[in-house]
Design an enzyme around this catalytic site. Sequence first.
Site, PDB file in Angstrom:
ATOM      1  N   GLU A 272      12.096   1.585   0.919  1.00 17.07           N
ATOM      2  CA  GLU A 272      12.038   0.130   0.789  1.00 17.07           C
ATOM      3  C   GLU A 272      11.615  -0.532   2.086  1.00 17.07           C
ATOM      4  O   GLU A 272      10.822  -1.480   2.089  1.00 17.07           O
ATOM      5  CB  GLU A 272      13.398  -0.419   0.340  1.00 17.07           C
ATOM      6  N   ARG A 276       8.145  -2.673   2.224  1.00 15.26           N
ATOM      7  CA  ARG A 276       8.328  -4.122   2.387  1.00 15.26           C
ATOM      8  C   ARG A 276       8.070  -4.560   3.828  1.00 15.26           C
ATOM      9  O   ARG A 276       7.324  -5.512   4.063  1.00 15.26           O
ATOM     10  CB  ARG A 276       9.746  -4.535   1.975  1.00 15.26           C
ATOM     11  N   ASP A 405       7.044   6.636 -10.155  1.00 16.60           N
ATOM     12  CA  ASP A 405       5.873   5.758 -10.272  1.00 16.60           C
ATOM     13  C   ASP A 405       4.899   5.741  -9.100  1.00 16.60           C
ATOM     14  O   ASP A 405       3.746   6.160  -9.214  1.00 16.60           O
ATOM     15  CB  ASP A 405       6.325   4.326 -10.594  1.00 16.60           C
ATOM     16  N   GLU A 539       5.381  -5.873 -12.331  1.00 14.81           N
ATOM     17  CA  GLU A 539       4.490  -4.777 -12.741  1.00 14.81           C
ATOM     18  C   GLU A 539       3.553  -5.142 -13.892  1.00 14.81           C
ATOM     19  O   GLU A 539       2.381  -4.722 -13.915  1.00 14.81           O
ATOM     20  CB  GLU A 539       5.320  -3.541 -13.110  1.00 14.81           C
ATOM     21  N   THR A 625       2.317  -0.577  -2.733  1.00 14.10           N
ATOM     22  CA  THR A 625       3.121  -0.731  -3.947  1.00 14.10           C
ATOM     23  C   THR A 625       3.988  -1.975  -3.915  1.00 14.10           C
ATOM     24  O   THR A 625       4.616  -2.312  -4.916  1.00 14.10           O
ATOM     25  CB  THR A 625       3.967   0.539  -4.188  1.00 14.10           C
TER      26      THR A 625
END
Length: 648
Positions: A272, A276, A405, A539, A625
């Site tokens: 994360e 981010r 994913d 998404e 992503t």
Amino acid sequence: MTTPALLPLSGRRIPTLSPGTSSFPHHRATLRLSEKFILLLILSAFITLCFGAFFFLPDNSKHKRFDLGLEDVLIPHIDSPKEGKHASGQVVIHGQGGHDEHRHREEEESLRDKIRADHERALQEAKEKLRKSREELQAEIQTEKNKVMEDLKKKDTGPKPLPPVPMPKVVGVSDGEPPEPDVKEKRDKIREMMKHAWDSYRQYGWGHNELKPLAKKGHSTNIFGNSQLGATIVDALDTLYIMGLHEEFKDGQEWIEQNLDFSVNAEVSVFEVNIRFIGGLLAAYYLSGQEVFKLKAVQLAEKLLPAFNTPTGIPWAMVNLKSGVGRNWGWASAGSSILAEFGTLHMEFVHLTYLTGNPAYYQKVMHIRKLLAKMDRPNGLYPNYLNPRTGRWGQHHTSVGGLGDSFYEYLLKAWLMSDKTDTEARKTYDDAIEAIERHLIRKSNGGLTFIGEWKNGHLERKMGHLACFAGGMFALGADGSPDDKAGHYLQLGAEIAHTCHESYDRTVLKLGPEAFKFDSGLEAVAVRQNEKYYILRPEVIETYWYMWRFTHDPKYRQWGWEAAQAIDKYCRVSGGFSGVKDVYSSNPTYDDVQQSFFLAETLKYLYLLFSSDDLMPLESWVFNTEAHPLPVLHLGNITLPGSEPAQR
């Protein structure tokens, strides 16, 4: 030499004992029994050490350091036909008889004299220390401490300047105003929603990781540890810039310059924080050219590197930014690392190596790729869990949704970001997608194409909201597909987009649930209560945007506008935007969290959907992503530090 820390601080001297006197007199003693005993032990140990060293140190008149490489140990260096060096560095001359032996004895005596002199000097220094008072010793200790602190300050003068590298050509980072008035009106509405989300965070949660829009206070989750790292600020920066909200961007930049500190005792998610923070900072740097973002990204990246200190090089899921100690989530298949987490580092780490010249980042992610390439894959599929200690798969659960994913996404995007030269990544992606299509993609009785999950040897007919990104991925990867399958994968992307739109359209709020099933007569509908929530996820809208870019079919803008209206109607509150707990309820309750990815992804993809194609063109930018755009690296004949030409 005895260190001051080991010396008694009483200031008393060792008593001189006359012959026949008790070694431990009970009267008129100048030292207490315990102090004297400890002092004698130290002195005797010191003398023993000196004499031991005198007799057993290796014969080496030059006092060479033992820092030789393996080849120095195994292979003597031949300096001339009659000379060679042992591993210790000692010169041995062969075949010169007694003269050499005599010189050798002289050298030995000289060495012993030197050692004896060194030891006598050390002993004298120790005696002088013992004669000093407590105050004198404390003063010396403080002086040494101050010297050490000064040395540390000199070394830690801030981040080292990064090497100059050519800035990739950045194009289409602003404007993109659509020619159609109605589309412009919708885009302006998305921009206003971004303003509301940002201004609310600015007012009620500034500096906190996220916002509780109903309680109107800061919020954080365990993925960011226990520290206020301003996750929403970092995540939102590039969206603000792309939307032309430059005053807001400047406010965020100032906070980062003054407050963003990674030397905190906080345990964070490597995945994360990478997507981010590092992704967000790098994107802000490339868009604005402001050096502070690059420097902060590199500072944070250095804090993540200890997570890779595992037996296999597969990183831990969590790492403490201060101590560097890593661990995995307790629930993750007996302490395994997660495919989507350790497989979603490549884009950011390649850019880190490009910007810093440090090959470590590139080597870490390439090591992961090479390790996975060697492993057996059941049915050609990658299980979601891998144990970083043993290098073995955990339970055989495969998903293109949560846990799996973005691993597949980053294989494709590694190829795109390399200007399509990383053919190894493309081949790995193509092979993985072929196995996914064979084993996981099915059509429901009602004709909806969905991506199931492989669990315990069978296919679970359930698809997660997270898996809806795959429609966009298939479209993005269509060009370059093997066997002229570009049309096939573009069509597959369209089918996934349609299915995910149905999951929205079949709810009361016209917002998609977290997961939906395709069995027992129910299709694209959530069954369990804990799967009916919507937490502002991007998404589905992400896939609408990619499909719009590649087809310009107006239905994708229409579907995106439906979603935007539903978010504004049901998720908007006076203090920002909140997720809802049940998309099938006409009177929903809020979860009271404004996720940082709502500003980073959901609103950015909506804004791009209603912008012209010259804003962030896909030929020049690849989105990580977390929707942070990173430029394609047109490296040409340049190879990244630590890379092998064959891999580029």
